[in-house]
Scaffold this motif. Structure first.
Motif, PDB file in Angstrom:
ATOM      1  N   MET A 156      11.700 -23.629  28.409  1.00 57.73           N
ATOM      2  CA  MET A 156      11.687 -22.920  29.632  1.00 57.73           C
ATOM      3  C   MET A 156      12.898 -22.035  29.946  1.00 57.73           C
ATOM      4  O   MET A 156      12.600 -21.053  30.652  1.00 57.73           O
ATOM      5  CB  MET A 156      11.330 -23.970  30.732  1.00 57.73           C
ATOM      6  N   LEU A 157      14.083 -22.616  29.684  1.00 58.40           N
ATOM      7  CA  LEU A 157      15.274 -21.867  30.047  1.00 58.40           C
ATOM      8  C   LEU A 157      15.064 -20.264  29.603  1.00 58.40           C
ATOM      9  O   LEU A 157      15.716 -19.509  30.484  1.00 58.40           O
ATOM     10  CB  LEU A 157      16.357 -22.693  29.424  1.00 58.40           C
TER      11      LEU A 157
ATOM     12  N   LEU B  85      13.343 -18.232  31.904  1.00 53.60           N
ATOM     13  CA  LEU B  85      13.924 -18.465  33.555  1.00 53.60           C
ATOM     14  C   LEU B  85      15.247 -17.272  33.282  1.00 53.60           C
ATOM     15  O   LEU B  85      15.305 -16.630  34.386  1.00 53.60           O
ATOM     16  CB  LEU B  85      14.577 -19.649  33.665  1.00 53.60           C
ATOM     17  N   LEU B  86      15.729 -17.230  32.204  1.00 50.99           N
ATOM     18  CA  LEU B  86      16.791 -16.279  32.246  1.00 50.99           C
ATOM     19  C   LEU B  86      16.286 -14.727  32.182  1.00 50.99           C
ATOM     20  O   LEU B  86      16.749 -13.788  32.870  1.00 50.99           O
ATOM     21  CB  LEU B  86      17.784 -16.472  30.855  1.00 50.99           C
TER      22      LEU B  86
ATOM     23  N   LEU C   2      13.510 -13.850  33.578  1.00 55.67           N
ATOM     24  CA  LEU C   2      13.141 -13.292  34.952  1.00 55.67           C
ATOM     25  C   LEU C   2      14.412 -13.476  36.074  1.00 55.67           C
ATOM     26  O   LEU C   2      14.587 -12.571  36.791  1.00 55.67           O
ATOM     27  CB  LEU C   2      12.379 -14.773  35.488  1.00 55.67           C
ATOM     28  N   THR C   3      15.540 -14.112  35.634  1.00 61.19           N
ATOM     29  CA  THR C   3      16.720 -13.731  36.451  1.00 61.19           C
ATOM     30  C   THR C   3      17.373 -12.261  36.153  1.00 61.19           C
ATOM     31  O   THR C   3      17.560 -11.751  37.199  1.00 61.19           O
ATOM     32  CB  THR C   3      17.655 -14.810  35.905  1.00 61.19           C
ATOM     33  N   VAL C   4      17.319 -11.985  35.038  1.00 59.28           N
ATOM     34  CA  VAL C   4      17.572 -10.571  34.726  1.00 59.28           C
ATOM     35  C   VAL C   4      16.835  -9.604  35.595  1.00 59.28           C
ATOM     36  O   VAL C   4      17.281  -8.714  36.121  1.00 59.28           O
ATOM     37  CB  VAL C   4      17.744 -10.279  33.284  1.00 59.28           C
TER      38      VAL C   4
ATOM     39  N   GLU D 140      15.333 -10.390  38.306  1.00 58.33           N
ATOM     40  CA  GLU D 140      15.517 -10.519  39.954  1.00 58.33           C
ATOM     41  C   GLU D 140      16.965  -9.742  40.282  1.00 58.33           C
ATOM     42  O   GLU D 140      17.247  -9.284  41.162  1.00 58.33           O
ATOM     43  CB  GLU D 140      15.568 -12.025  40.096  1.00 58.33           C
TER      44      GLU D 140
ATOM     45  N   PRO E 108      18.014 -12.496  45.507  1.00 63.77           N
ATOM     46  CA  PRO E 108      16.616 -12.526  45.021  1.00 63.77           C
ATOM     47  C   PRO E 108      16.594 -13.504  43.892  1.00 63.77           C
ATOM     48  O   PRO E 108      15.525 -14.238  43.651  1.00 63.77           O
ATOM     49  CB  PRO E 108      16.309 -11.031  44.554  1.00 63.77           C
ATOM     50  N   ALA E 109      17.670 -13.521  42.816  1.00 64.47           N
ATOM     51  CA  ALA E 109      17.524 -14.542  41.773  1.00 64.47           C
ATOM     52  C   ALA E 109      17.748 -15.918  42.219  1.00 64.47           C
ATOM     53  O   ALA E 109      16.746 -16.508  41.661  1.00 64.47           O
ATOM     54  CB  ALA E 109      18.713 -14.018  40.832  1.00 64.47           C
TER      55      ALA E 109
ATOM     56  N   THR F  91      14.595 -18.360  41.502  1.00 65.49           N
ATOM     57  CA  THR F  91      14.656 -19.569  40.517  1.00 65.49           C
ATOM     58  C   THR F  91      14.244 -20.807  41.295  1.00 65.49           C
ATOM     59  O   THR F  91      13.524 -21.611  40.545  1.00 65.49           O
ATOM     60  CB  THR F  91      16.268 -19.588  40.256  1.00 65.49           C
TER      61      THR F  91
ATOM     62  N   ASN G 228      10.394 -20.634  40.725  1.00 63.71           N
ATOM     63  CA  ASN G 228      10.217 -20.875  39.134  1.00 63.71           C
ATOM     64  C   ASN G 228      10.264 -22.273  38.958  1.00 63.71           C
ATOM     65  O   ASN G 228       9.473 -22.819  38.103  1.00 63.71           O
ATOM     66  CB  ASN G 228      11.051 -19.878  38.398  1.00 63.71           C
TER      67      ASN G 228
ATOM     68  N   ASN H 139      17.975 -27.021  34.686  1.00 57.54           N
ATOM     69  CA  ASN H 139      17.462 -25.582  34.540  1.00 57.54           C
ATOM     70  C   ASN H 139      17.844 -24.844  35.880  1.00 57.54           C
ATOM     71  O   ASN H 139      18.577 -23.800  35.705  1.00 57.54           O
ATOM     72  CB  ASN H 139      16.032 -25.863  34.452  1.00 57.54           C
TER      73      ASN H 139
ATOM     74  N   VAL I 102      20.552 -21.872  35.404  1.00 59.77           N
ATOM     75  CA  VAL I 102      20.075 -20.198  35.586  1.00 59.77           C
ATOM     76  C   VAL I 102      20.814 -19.788  36.849  1.00 59.77           C
ATOM     77  O   VAL I 102      21.240 -18.509  36.800  1.00 59.77           O
ATOM     78  CB  VAL I 102      18.566 -20.426  35.911  1.00 59.77           C
TER      79      VAL I 102
ATOM     80  N   MET J 249      26.231 -13.066  35.312  1.00 54.11           N
ATOM     81  CA  MET J 249      25.609 -11.608  34.996  1.00 54.11           C
ATOM     82  C   MET J 249      25.776 -10.857  36.121  1.00 54.11           C
ATOM     83  O   MET J 249      26.071  -9.586  35.711  1.00 54.11           O
ATOM     84  CB  MET J 249      24.274 -11.802  34.667  1.00 54.11           C
TER      85      MET J 249
END
Lengths: 172, 192
Positions: free
Chosen positions: A1-2, A5-6, A8-10, A12, B50-51, B55, B58, B97, B101, B108
């Protein structure tokens, strides 16, 4: 899943960049800051409800990709009607909360107008994104239940911020 | 069915759920509106909002779905306790997770803003804030999700219908509230 998730984070972080560009206006008017989570949330919710309903209609064999199709047009119409009902309430709620804790700094009508304009634009975009994604899933023979909701929810999150940005720039 | 009937049905079904989630979202916004000073003190924090919120949704939405499936399949017993291995595995994976994340998002975001030449807080500040937010909000949301899903199931409610709304209404509020708390803590400890 990681890994998912990464990714989707980008996506967001993209909407985060839009917020960052709008930071000065948002910090000057806390009422607009109050609108941020609820606009993002409503955009994602409108999109995911529409996506779930279209997927079900598709699985039941009730959906055809024709703008005059009952299920397509009816669900699209409901999405816009929901936005027109709820977003002015959300705008008024945000203004009221700001007024309760501090100086809202903006007129009630301005905040309601920003919320309504964002809501209508978002509803139309949510319909377009959902229909295109569902059609794409159909063409590539993927199960719309698996593909459409994650894509639509996250794209609508980003669109929520972008549309709010546009409405704030145009109205405030 | 005509277009009008389909539209009216969809409208009536969705309105109550959306009203509840809009109220939850407004309260999350109220907390965010109250942290203008912190957002100013830590450039880059607003970019992460937002991230961080997504998260929460999700990771803990998926935790709820997993526990729900486990209960339906009989892999997790309805009389489950925290000593259950499958439940503990799902919780540890979700927490891991969520924290990973969140910290990755901070790294990032820092790189992105530095690259664009925009003002940004030190990397250590952003990482400390997101690490603590990920951990604290994770513990709170895990408790909420597990409690509601397991107790709801014991009372004959379908966990699949419960988990989503619980996570969407509490997730944003818990996410923003813990973000405010940990940012104040990190600033107070001199990380700003």
């Amino acid at each position: 899943m990681l890994p998912l998730l990464l990714v989707l984070t980008v996506i967001e972080l993209g909407s985060g960049l839009v917020l960052d560009a709008l930071q000065e206006t948002l910090l000057a008017y806390p009422t607009l800051l109050i609108l941020v989570p609820v606009t993002i949330g409503m955009a994602g919710n409108l999109g995911s409800i529409l996506a779930a309903r279209l997927s079900t209609a598709f699985h039941l064999g009730l959906l055809s990709f024709d703008p005059a199709d009952d299920h397509l047009a009816g669900n699209g119409l409901a999405t816009v009607a929901l936005a027109v009902t709820l977003f002015p309430l959300v705008g008024a709620g945000a203004w009221l909360l700001a007024w309760l804790v501090a100086d809202p700094a903006l007129a009630l009508a301005t905040v309601v107008l920003v919320a309504l304009a964002s809501g209508v634009a978002l509803a139309v975009l949510a319909v377009l994104v959902t229909v295109v994604t569902t059609y794409g899933a159909y063409r590539f023979e993927l199960d719309p239940d698996d593909v459409v909701i994650p894509i639509v929810t996250n794209v609508c999150d980003v669109l929520g911020v972008v549309v709010l940005f546009g409405a704030v720039r145009a109205i405030v | 069915m005509t277009v009008r009937e389909v539209a009216a049905g969809a409208y009536r079904e969705a309105l109550p759920v959306l009203l509840v989630s809009a109220s939850g979202g407004l309260f999350a916004g109220l907390v965010l509106g109250g942290m203008a000073a912190e957002l100013r003190a830590v450039p880059g924090l607003l970019l992460l909002v937002p991230a961080i919120l997504a998260t929460r949704g999700n990771v803990y939405g998926s935790l709820g779905a997993r526990i729900g499936s486990g209960l339906h399949q009989g892999l997790i017993d309805a009389a489950v306790t925290i000593r259950d291995e499958r439940l503990r595995g799902a919780i540890v994976a979700a927490l891991l997770n969520g924290v990973l994340v969140s910290v990755a998002a901070a790294i990032m975001a820092f790189g992105l803003l530095a690259l664009l030449g925009r003002p940004v807080a030190p990397l250590s500040t952003l990482v400390a804030i997101t690490f603590l937010t990920g951990l604290l909000s994770g513990l709170l949301l895990t408790t909420a999700v597990v409690t509601v899903v397991v107790f709801g199931y014991r009372r004959g409610l379908n966990p699949d219908t419960l988990a989503g709304p619980v996570v969407t209404t509490t997730g944003d509020l818990v996410g923003v509230a813990t973000l405010l708390l940990t940012t104040r803590l990190v600033l107070w400890l001199g990380g700003g």
